[in-house]
Design a protein around this motif. Structure first.
Motif, PDB file in Angstrom:
ATOM      1  N   LEU A 110     -10.940  -1.393   1.727  1.00  0.00           N
ATOM      2  CA  LEU A 110      -9.510  -1.151   1.519  1.00  0.00           C
ATOM      3  C   LEU A 110      -9.218  -0.605   0.124  1.00  0.00           C
ATOM      4  N   SER A 111      -9.929  -1.109  -0.869  1.00  0.00           N
ATOM      5  CA  SER A 111      -9.745  -0.593  -2.229  1.00  0.00           C
ATOM      6  C   SER A 111     -10.177   0.865  -2.311  1.00  0.00           C
ATOM      7  N   ALA A 153      -0.907  -3.363  -6.137  1.00  0.00           N
ATOM      8  CA  ALA A 153      -1.076  -3.547  -4.690  1.00  0.00           C
ATOM      9  C   ALA A 153      -2.464  -4.104  -4.380  1.00  0.00           C
ATOM     10  N   ILE A 154      -3.482  -3.651  -5.085  1.00  0.00           N
ATOM     11  CA  ILE A 154      -4.836  -4.180  -4.882  1.00  0.00           C
ATOM     12  C   ILE A 154      -4.897  -5.634  -5.343  1.00  0.00           C
ATOM     13  N   TYR A 165      -0.397   1.378  -9.211  1.00  0.00           N
ATOM     14  CA  TYR A 165      -0.902   1.111  -7.862  1.00  0.00           C
ATOM     15  C   TYR A 165      -1.901  -0.039  -7.839  1.00  0.00           C
ATOM     16  N   ALA A 190       1.525   3.436  -3.454  1.00  0.00           N
ATOM     17  CA  ALA A 190       0.909   4.764  -3.394  1.00  0.00           C
ATOM     18  C   ALA A 190       1.964   5.837  -3.652  1.00  0.00           C
ATOM     19  N   PHE A 249       0.830  -1.201   0.000  1.00  0.00           N
ATOM     20  CA  PHE A 249       0.000   0.000   0.000  1.00  0.00           C
ATOM     21  C   PHE A 249       0.870   1.258   0.000  1.00  0.00           C
ATOM     22  N   PHE A 300      -7.556   2.977  -0.624  1.00  0.00           N
ATOM     23  CA  PHE A 300      -6.381   3.070  -1.479  1.00  0.00           C
ATOM     24  C   PHE A 300      -6.635   4.041  -2.632  1.00  0.00           C
TER      25      PHE A 300
END
Length: 173
Positions: free
Chosen positions: A56-57, A40-41, A37, A16, A12, A60
């Motif tokens: 969380l998505s 990361a997801i 990015y 980011a 994350f 982010f």
């Protein structure tokens, strides 16, 4: 399990910052911007609940929006990815066969399945993102060109990163 969540936090932060400081400043030919990015997801644990995945998505995407000054576009696109991730994942693999806390990778998933899965996720994200960004279809050729070229560059960069991780990450971590 703590190790998996530690990895999620590291991904994350790293992705980011990478997106905010490097990728947001890349505009090849004035059209192509990579959105790295998303990797990361993609690396969130497969056994994460759908609601946690969406939250969380969203967070982010909201973080990327704050760095990019894009007013919720990435948050919306990432929330959609969080929503669609599990049903899409279930089309590619039997979830009961995966070890608890698994993180998606070429090693765990198989090269072909991982690439198709990642490409579909990137494509869906970019469709939502660019549709929100243009908010009209007055220049459809430009929008499609930007979308397709960004999909290809983002996917290529994600596959390169995954190739570097292939030898380092164990499938059950």
């Amino acid at each position: 399990m703590i190790r998996v969540w530690f990895r999620v936090i590291i991904y994350f932060i790293v992705f980011a910052l990478l997106q905010a400081l490097v990728m947001n400043n890349i505009h090849l030919f004035g059209i192509v911007t990579p959105f790295i990015y998303l990797y990361a997801i993609l690396k969130f644990p497969v056994d994460m609940t759908r609601s946690n995945m969406i939250i969380l998505s969203f967070l982010f995407g909201l973080t990327i929006d704050m760095f990019s000054n894009t007013f919720g576009m990435h948050a919306a696109a990432c929330s959609f990815i969080g929503f669609i991730r599990m049903p899409l994942l279930e089309r590619f693999v039997d979830m009961k066969e995966l070890p608890e806390g698994s993180v998606l990778s070429c090693r765990l998933f198989g090269f072909g399945k991982f690439m198709r899965y990642a490409f579909i996720l990137v494509t869906l994200h970019h469709i939502v993102l660019f549709s929100i960004e243009s908010f009209s279809f007055s220049h459809p050729l430009l929008m499609i060109t930007r979308m397709l070229s960004s999909i290809l560059l983002t996917s290529l960069l994600m596959f390169i990163i995954e190739a570097f991780n292939l030898g380092k990450v164990k499938s059950g971590e």
